[in-house]
Structure formats: structure tokens, C-alpha cells
Write a protein that holds these residues in place. Sequence first.
Motif, PDB file in Angstrom:
ATOM      1  N   MET A   1      -9.139  -9.095   0.548  1.00 11.23           N
ATOM      2  CA  MET A   1      -7.967  -7.931   0.618  1.00 11.23           C
ATOM      3  C   MET A   1      -8.056  -7.169  -0.796  1.00 11.23           C
ATOM      4  O   MET A   1      -8.097  -7.908  -1.781  1.00 11.23           O
ATOM      5  CB  MET A   1      -6.923  -8.558   0.925  1.00 11.23           C
ATOM      6  CG  MET A   1      -5.635  -7.399   1.310  1.00 11.23           C
ATOM      7  SD  MET A   1      -5.858  -6.590   2.881  1.00 11.23           S
ATOM      8  CE  MET A   1      -5.330  -7.711   3.946  1.00 11.23           C
ATOM      9  N   HIS A   2      -7.897  -5.920  -0.682  1.00 15.36           N
ATOM     10  CA  HIS A   2      -7.901  -5.188  -2.007  1.00 15.36           C
ATOM     11  C   HIS A   2      -6.583  -4.454  -2.106  1.00 15.36           C
ATOM     12  O   HIS A   2      -5.815  -4.288  -1.361  1.00 15.36           O
ATOM     13  CB  HIS A   2      -9.028  -4.134  -2.033  1.00 15.36           C
ATOM     14  CG  HIS A   2     -10.215  -4.542  -1.678  1.00 15.36           C
ATOM     15  ND1 HIS A   2     -10.832  -5.035  -2.827  1.00 15.36           N
ATOM     16  CD2 HIS A   2     -11.218  -4.533  -0.553  1.00 15.36           C
ATOM     17  CE1 HIS A   2     -12.313  -5.435  -2.347  1.00 15.36           C
ATOM     18  NE2 HIS A   2     -12.349  -5.004  -0.988  1.00 15.36           N
ATOM     19  N   ILE A   4      -4.753  -1.520  -3.128  1.00 14.89           N
ATOM     20  CA  ILE A   4      -4.941   0.099  -2.640  1.00 14.89           C
ATOM     21  C   ILE A   4      -4.418   0.608  -3.909  1.00 14.89           C
ATOM     22  O   ILE A   4      -4.777   2.013  -3.829  1.00 14.89           O
ATOM     23  CB  ILE A   4      -3.753   0.556  -1.408  1.00 14.89           C
ATOM     24  CG1 ILE A   4      -4.195   1.772  -0.922  1.00 14.89           C
ATOM     25  CG2 ILE A   4      -2.242   0.467  -2.065  1.00 14.89           C
ATOM     26  CD1 ILE A   4      -3.579   2.115   0.232  1.00 14.89           C
ATOM     27  N   ILE A  30      -8.763   5.878   4.117  1.00 13.86           N
ATOM     28  CA  ILE A  30      -7.794   5.006   3.827  1.00 13.86           C
ATOM     29  C   ILE A  30      -6.624   5.749   2.822  1.00 13.86           C
ATOM     30  O   ILE A  30      -5.432   5.657   3.174  1.00 13.86           O
ATOM     31  CB  ILE A  30      -8.196   3.735   2.730  1.00 13.86           C
ATOM     32  CG1 ILE A  30      -9.018   3.045   3.711  1.00 13.86           C
ATOM     33  CG2 ILE A  30      -6.871   3.127   2.328  1.00 13.86           C
ATOM     34  CD1 ILE A  30      -9.643   1.832   2.821  1.00 13.86           C
ATOM     35  N   ARG A  99      -3.680  -1.912   6.471  1.00 12.67           N
ATOM     36  CA  ARG A  99      -4.012  -3.327   6.259  1.00 12.67           C
ATOM     37  C   ARG A  99      -5.440  -3.791   6.841  1.00 12.67           C
ATOM     38  O   ARG A  99      -6.030  -4.444   6.551  1.00 12.67           O
ATOM     39  CB  ARG A  99      -2.807  -4.200   6.619  1.00 12.67           C
ATOM     40  CG  ARG A  99      -3.182  -5.683   6.384  1.00 12.67           C
ATOM     41  CD  ARG A  99      -1.735  -6.617   6.740  1.00 12.67           C
ATOM     42  NE  ARG A  99      -1.965  -8.071   6.481  1.00 12.67           N
ATOM     43  CZ  ARG A  99      -1.894  -8.655   5.519  1.00 12.67           C
ATOM     44  NH1 ARG A  99      -1.924  -7.940   4.366  1.00 12.67           N
ATOM     45  NH2 ARG A  99      -2.185  -9.874   5.533  1.00 12.67           N
ATOM     46  N   LEU A 102      -8.224  -2.385   4.943  1.00 11.58           N
ATOM     47  CA  LEU A 102      -8.346  -3.174   3.763  1.00 11.58           C
ATOM     48  C   LEU A 102      -9.163  -4.565   4.065  1.00 11.58           C
ATOM     49  O   LEU A 102     -10.046  -5.051   3.499  1.00 11.58           O
ATOM     50  CB  LEU A 102      -7.124  -3.113   2.917  1.00 11.58           C
ATOM     51  CG  LEU A 102      -6.588  -2.023   2.354  1.00 11.58           C
ATOM     52  CD1 LEU A 102      -5.499  -2.223   1.569  1.00 11.58           C
ATOM     53  CD2 LEU A 102      -7.583  -1.299   1.260  1.00 11.58           C
TER      54      LEU A 102
END
Length: 425
Positions: A1-2, A4, A30, A99, A102
Amino acid sequence: MHDIRLIRDDPAAFDAALARRGVEAVSARILALDEYRRGVATRLQEAQNRRNEASKSIGTAMGKGDKDTAEALKAEVAQIKDLLPALEADERQHDEAIRAELARLPNLPAADVPEGADESDNVEVARWGTPREFAFTAKEHADIGPALGLDFETGAAISGARFTFLRGQVARLHRALAQFMLDTQVDTHGYTECAPPLLVKDDAAFGTGQLPKFAEDLFRTTDGRWLIPTSEVSLTNSVREQIMGADTLPLRMTALTPCFRSEAGAAGRDTRGFIRQHQFEKVELVTVCKPEESAAEHERMVAAAESILKALELPYRKMLLSAGDMGASARKTFDLEVWLPGQAAYREISSVSNCGDWQARRMNTRFKPEGSKKTEFVHTLNGSGLAVGRTLVAVLENYQDEDGSVRVPEVLKARMGGIERLVPA
């Protein structure tokens, strides 16, 4: 997961890092979702504030006997209450969409990871040991193994392709290897021995990155659990949803477990022999640490895996994987490839990865630095120390003699009950 915020701050750099892994640009999509969601959140907050203000004003108007104003305010509050559920649902829907976007993205490669699309671009970092020179033509393990107890036919008859039944001497050698590896990682390298569950829930498989993208690589039970492809899943998720004390890090864990993989992405590869099985055993290494410790922990973990190969006197090479060849969760990976004389090739026997905070964000695992009120995400690392079946293959091929027998490595003799050589039946 990144995070944002990385995309908001420098979308071009984020897309460029993904491009190194062969992933198309995603920042524009995104950020559009994020902008819309933030707009909805602003309207929601404004509506909630106005509702609260109007509710307070109703009492004031009633106190002054201004019934018309009070009724108008009541009507406005009712209208806002009707509007709020739609705004909340819209915000929630876009939160989930962001979510999901990502969650499907792989980790960003570290700066020192080589460019490249696949294994042909991996870089050899080091090499240890000299391959043995045979006075005869070395055979592959699939040819010498059956006479020693490596029973491919019975495994296939019971369970299908990519299953093997081990008997007698070779089963004992397999067990000796596994126990030697586990004891070495615990006694010499200080990892804490664990015996984790072999079945995990969706959240655990998501936390380490198997879900949602790689579901086809796993086996699922009828009650919705997943058989672990490696104990990395169980060990790493043992700290999910936790805020860890800085004094508990680094946390180093190891486990010897069966592992289960569908090998959906390996159709046609290594169908012969014991290298790529649906069920196998592995000694896994997992470390949870502070961000500033992860680079050193990565080198330490690789050295722990290397120590097994050195003790068994198996020649190997250390490879730094290219950006396109790494697993999705990794930001940097070293592979150890052992020499197999029967194939006259080096083959992967361990993969050791630094995942940075990618898994920690998916698991919501943080720690509180000393003297700080804010928490930070931990870094996680994982690797094989080693894959037991592949190590058995390496021993069979490197220690074989012309008559089909196999010498037991010196370091394993004390665990073999007096057996110093595997003899064909």
C-alpha cells in the motif's frame, strides 16, 4: 500500500518509479478520485457544521418567541439530515475506490535496484564455492532420487501432479535439513522460533500482498480461509493493527512450516522433479524493524540464509534482482541461487526482500519513536532460510556418486542416526 501523499507531492516521480516495474501511469486517475473525494468531504463537513449551527439557533429563536425563524431552521436541519447519508456514502465509495487503486500497485523499487524487465537483467553480486568436478556425468535429482525414496509416482497417484511422497533415507535427510536450518537460524542468528497457523483469513493475505492480485496463486478452503504460500504471511501479520514500542524492535522471527502454492503462474515450468511443488516445507525468516534499520537488516538476513549453504558446502551465487523481476511487495530483493550439477545451472533457493513500509501500511502496523508523540510505520522484511525441498535437491545432485548413492554432508551426519550415505534400494 502506498501513501497517497507521495502521489500528491510528485505524481511524475511516482509514475516513473512504477514504470520501472512495467506498470502504466496511474497518478492522474488516482488524483482525480482523490480530488473528488476531498471535495465531497469538504461539502460533508460544511453540511455537518451548518446542521449544528442551525440546531443551536433553533433554541435561540424559540427563546425569543420567533416561531417562524425556528420553523425555517427546523426545515433546514431536516433537509441537511436527508442530504448527509448521500454525501457520506459518496465519500465512502471514493475512499474505497482509492484504496482499491493503491492496493493493486506493487511496491516502488529502491534507487539502487537495477533496471530491467525480467530475470535476464538481474545482477550477480557475489559467488561462493567452486562447483565440484565429476569423474562421471552428473545426473539430475529426478533420475537418482526415486531409488533413494523420492517417490514421484505415489505422490501423483495420491494427490496429482506436483506432489511427492518421501520414504526412508531421503525422508530422514529432508527432516535433518529442515531441523538444521531452523536450529541455525534460532541458535546462531537469534531469530525467535514460532509455530504459526497454516490457514489465514482474507485480512492476513491482504496484509502481506497476496490479495487481491494473486489469489489464483493460493489454495482456498471451503470456509473462506487461505492455505499459506509461506509462513511470511502468518509471521508478518502477527503484528498487524499494533503500535509497537521502539524498544521491541527489531523483531526477528522464524518458522518451519509446510507451504502451499497453486503454481498458477508456472504452468509448464519444472514439471519434472522436486523443485516446484504444490506442497513443500520452508524455513522462513521475518524481521519487523525501524525504517533506519531495514537496509542493515536486509544484509543480515541474506547472510543468515547464506550461512546454511556455506555449512552444507553448496556453491551458490548472490543476485540483485532487477526492478521487473521482484515480487510485488518488495522494494529490493536478493536471490541466492545454488549450483545444480545435474542441470549445470544455478537455481533459486532463497529470495530475501526488504518491503519497506508497503506491508506495514496494509496491516496498519506502526511504532512510536522514542521521544515522539507521533507514530511511524515499521519496515518489514522476509526471506527463505532456506526452502527445504530445493536444498534437498541441491544435496542430492552435489553429493551424488557414480553408483547412484549420495553422501550425507558432514554438518548433517549427527542428525542422521548413523547414516552417512544414502544407498539406492
